[in-house]
Design a protein around this motif. Sequence first.
Motif: not given
Length: 254
Positions: A227-246
């Motif tokens: 669960a922690l590994t998946v959370d870390a991977a999804m956090a990275r995905l969330q950061r990548t998906a969020t536009p840099a200005p936001l």
Amino acid sequence: MGDAVAEGTGIVSTIGDAWDYLTTAQNWTGANGLTTPTYDGGWRFAQDSILALGLEHLWLSFAAVTLAVIVALPLGLFLGHVRRGGGTTVVVANVTRAMPTLALLTLFAASAIGYGNTAVILAAAIFAFPPILTNAYTGMADVDRDIRDAAVGQGLTPWQVALKVELPLAIGLVAAGLRTSTVQTVATVPLAALVAGGGLGVIVNTGLATQRYGQVLAGAVIIAALALTVDAAMARLQRTATPAPLREAAAAPA
């Protein structure tokens, strides 16, 4: 005093048994590989392999979240775009969130769906539904009205406003909902073992049935680590998906 010593010895013994379970190679690979044949000529993931059960666990979680995304994401984006159905969205999200997953599993298993992974996927999908729906709706609905009006003034159609203006601004919150949903699902799928399903919950369930509490502890550690590994991977995905200005605006001090 004697009871305290015995209890402490029992805890140490359980931890030692868990360590032995985790460091035994055959527990990871299974006695006969990662898959086993079924009576109908097919195959299934081996129930004595941590790796096989982990793969099955991820598959069940992925299938459940995908099913929830197919239903909840378009609905949430549409309702958020038209700024309608907010109350209904909250009610639906709260009702589905309040449904006990174990009760749903039991209900599905006792129905024509039957025991096994199908019941697990459906129950987990219902559990995964609320965060995706709520965040998709909120992300779209919270886009500043002035921005929408400016886009319309530039000649964009409602469809273009939704996809080219609102969605990019909402994508961070949408991704956060997907992250929450995925991690919750990974942490809930272990209940599958109670209705003859697969996944890492089999390790815990088998340990309880055979009173091997070191195995129960080892299974809990593996599930938590996944669960922690998946959370870390999804956090990275969330950061990548969020536009840099936001991202920069969110990180800036208030």
